[in-house]
Design a protein around this motif. Structure first.
Motif, PDB file in Angstrom:
ATOM      1  N   ARG A  12       0.830  -1.208   0.000  1.00 43.17           N
ATOM      2  CA  ARG A  12       0.000   0.000   0.000  1.00 43.17           C
ATOM      3  C   ARG A  12       0.862   1.255   0.000  1.00 43.17           C
ATOM      4  N   LEU A  13       1.985   1.238   0.742  1.00 42.74           N
ATOM      5  CA  LEU A  13       2.890   2.382   0.745  1.00 42.74           C
ATOM      6  C   LEU A  13       3.520   2.595  -0.629  1.00 42.74           C
ATOM      7  N   SER A  14       3.855   1.516  -1.310  1.00 44.88           N
ATOM      8  CA  SER A  14       4.429   1.630  -2.647  1.00 44.88           C
ATOM      9  C   SER A  14       3.426   2.234  -3.618  1.00 44.88           C
ATOM     10  N   ILE A  15       2.200   1.778  -3.543  1.00 42.80           N
ATOM     11  CA  ILE A  15       1.152   2.315  -4.417  1.00 42.80           C
ATOM     12  C   ILE A  15       0.887   3.777  -4.085  1.00 42.80           C
ATOM     13  N   THR A  16       0.869   4.120  -2.813  1.00 43.94           N
ATOM     14  CA  THR A  16       0.648   5.506  -2.398  1.00 43.94           C
ATOM     15  C   THR A  16       1.775   6.400  -2.902  1.00 43.94           C
ATOM     16  N   GLY A  17       2.998   5.962  -2.793  1.00 37.69           N
ATOM     17  CA  GLY A  17       4.133   6.734  -3.289  1.00 37.69           C
ATOM     18  C   GLY A  17       4.039   6.954  -4.790  1.00 37.69           C
ATOM     19  N   PHE A  18       3.648   5.916  -5.519  1.00 38.14           N
ATOM     20  CA  PHE A  18       3.484   6.052  -6.962  1.00 38.14           C
ATOM     21  C   PHE A  18       2.372   7.039  -7.296  1.00 38.14           C
ATOM     22  N   LEU A  19       1.289   7.005  -6.548  1.00 42.30           N
ATOM     23  CA  LEU A  19       0.183   7.930  -6.806  1.00 42.30           C
ATOM     24  C   LEU A  19       0.566   9.376  -6.532  1.00 42.30           C
ATOM     25  N   PHE A  20       1.442   9.612  -5.553  1.00 44.04           N
ATOM     26  CA  PHE A  20       1.929  10.970  -5.309  1.00 44.04           C
ATOM     27  C   PHE A  20       2.868  11.425  -6.432  1.00 44.04           C
ATOM     28  N   PHE A  21       3.597  10.509  -7.016  1.00 49.22           N
ATOM     29  CA  PHE A  21       4.534  10.814  -8.090  1.00 49.22           C
ATOM     30  C   PHE A  21       3.844  10.973  -9.438  1.00 49.22           C
ATOM     31  N   LEU A  22       2.682  10.364  -9.615  1.00 50.12           N
ATOM     32  CA  LEU A  22       1.976  10.330 -10.895  1.00 50.12           C
ATOM     33  C   LEU A  22       1.656  11.715 -11.460  1.00 50.12           C
ATOM     34  N   PRO A  23       1.155  12.696 -10.700  1.00 48.28           N
ATOM     35  CA  PRO A  23       0.888  14.017 -11.297  1.00 48.28           C
ATOM     36  C   PRO A  23       2.150  14.688 -11.856  1.00 48.28           C
ATOM     37  N   ALA A  24       3.266  14.557 -11.164  1.00 47.51           N
ATOM     38  CA  ALA A  24       4.515  15.135 -11.668  1.00 47.51           C
ATOM     39  C   ALA A  24       4.952  14.445 -12.954  1.00 47.51           C
ATOM     40  N   LEU A  25       4.780  13.138 -13.020  1.00 48.59           N
ATOM     41  CA  LEU A  25       5.133  12.391 -14.214  1.00 48.59           C
ATOM     42  C   LEU A  25       4.261  12.801 -15.389  1.00 48.59           C
ATOM     43  N   ILE A  26       2.976  12.932 -15.171  1.00 51.32           N
ATOM     44  CA  ILE A  26       2.054  13.366 -16.230  1.00 51.32           C
ATOM     45  C   ILE A  26       2.421  14.777 -16.694  1.00 51.32           C
ATOM     46  N   TYR A  27       2.729  15.665 -15.758  1.00 50.67           N
ATOM     47  CA  TYR A  27       3.116  17.032 -16.095  1.00 50.67           C
ATOM     48  C   TYR A  27       4.361  17.035 -16.982  1.00 50.67           C
ATOM     49  N   LEU A  28       5.369  16.241 -16.618  1.00 49.46           N
ATOM     50  CA  LEU A  28       6.599  16.184 -17.402  1.00 49.46           C
ATOM     51  C   LEU A  28       6.356  15.649 -18.807  1.00 49.46           C
ATOM     52  N   ILE A  29       5.512  14.647 -18.914  1.00 49.39           N
ATOM     53  CA  ILE A  29       5.232  14.077 -20.229  1.00 49.39           C
ATOM     54  C   ILE A  29       4.515  15.094 -21.106  1.00 49.39           C
ATOM     55  N   ILE A  30       3.525  15.784 -20.550  1.00 49.52           N
ATOM     56  CA  ILE A  30       2.742  16.729 -21.351  1.00 49.52           C
ATOM     57  C   ILE A  30       3.541  17.976 -21.692  1.00 49.52           C
ATOM     58  N   PHE A  31       4.203  18.588 -20.722  1.00 47.16           N
ATOM     59  CA  PHE A  31       4.811  19.892 -20.928  1.00 47.16           C
ATOM     60  C   PHE A  31       6.311  19.865 -21.222  1.00 47.16           C
ATOM     61  N   LEU A  32       6.945  18.715 -21.155  1.00 45.10           N
ATOM     62  CA  LEU A  32       8.369  18.638 -21.468  1.00 45.10           C
ATOM     63  C   LEU A  32       8.611  17.696 -22.642  1.00 45.10           C
ATOM     64  N   ALA A  33       8.233  16.459 -22.496  1.00 41.86           N
ATOM     65  CA  ALA A  33       8.499  15.473 -23.543  1.00 41.86           C
ATOM     66  C   ALA A  33       7.653  15.733 -24.787  1.00 41.86           C
ATOM     67  N   GLY A  34       6.422  16.150 -24.610  1.00 42.59           N
ATOM     68  CA  GLY A  34       5.544  16.416 -25.755  1.00 42.59           C
ATOM     69  C   GLY A  34       6.100  17.468 -26.687  1.00 42.59           C
ATOM     70  N   PRO A  35       6.439  18.653 -26.195  1.00 37.12           N
ATOM     71  CA  PRO A  35       7.009  19.665 -27.079  1.00 37.12           C
ATOM     72  C   PRO A  35       8.363  19.277 -27.685  1.00 37.12           C
ATOM     73  N   ILE A  36       9.165  18.543 -26.952  1.00 39.70           N
ATOM     74  CA  ILE A  36      10.455  18.116 -27.497  1.00 39.70           C
ATOM     75  C   ILE A  36      10.243  17.174 -28.680  1.00 39.70           C
ATOM     76  N   VAL A  37       9.361  16.205 -28.523  1.00 35.56           N
ATOM     77  CA  VAL A  37       9.077  15.262 -29.613  1.00 35.56           C
ATOM     78  C   VAL A  37       8.453  16.006 -30.790  1.00 35.56           C
ATOM     79  N   SER A  38       7.542  16.922 -30.508  1.00 35.22           N
ATOM     80  CA  SER A  38       6.909  17.704 -31.568  1.00 35.22           C
ATOM     81  C   SER A  38       7.944  18.531 -32.332  1.00 35.22           C
ATOM     82  N   ALA A  39       8.872  19.149 -31.641  1.00 33.95           N
ATOM     83  CA  ALA A  39       9.911  19.952 -32.302  1.00 33.95           C
ATOM     84  C   ALA A  39      10.814  19.080 -33.167  1.00 33.95           C
TER      85      ALA A  39
END
Length: 81
Positions: A12-39
């Protein structure tokens, strides 16, 4: 027969830690990796606002590498760095 030796609270602690990390991961994919791949994809096309993108491959890079102003800018940047 396999026995799961991991206690439930650790799982449960592992899943909770992943859930806290998930918004940052989504943010990085959308606003960092997305524009880099598009460019990168757009750098291999000939694109104007009035026409659809046309794939030209490495032509853009070859054109830039043959420009004296590019090499001059690169030298000035290297000097400042």
């Amino acid at each position: 027969m396999s026995i799961n030796t991991t206690p439930g609270y650790i799982r449960r602690l592992s899943i909770t830690g992943f859930l806290f990390f998930l918004p940052a991961l989504i943010y990085l994919i959308i606003f960092l990796a997305g524009p880099i791949v598009s460019a990168i994809v757009l750098s291999f096309t000939k694109y104007t606002l009035l026409s659809a993108p046309e794939l030209v491959g490495f032509k853009n890079y070859l054109r830039v590498l043959s420009m004296p102003s590019f090499w001059n800018s690169l030298g000035v940047t290297g000097l400042y760095v």
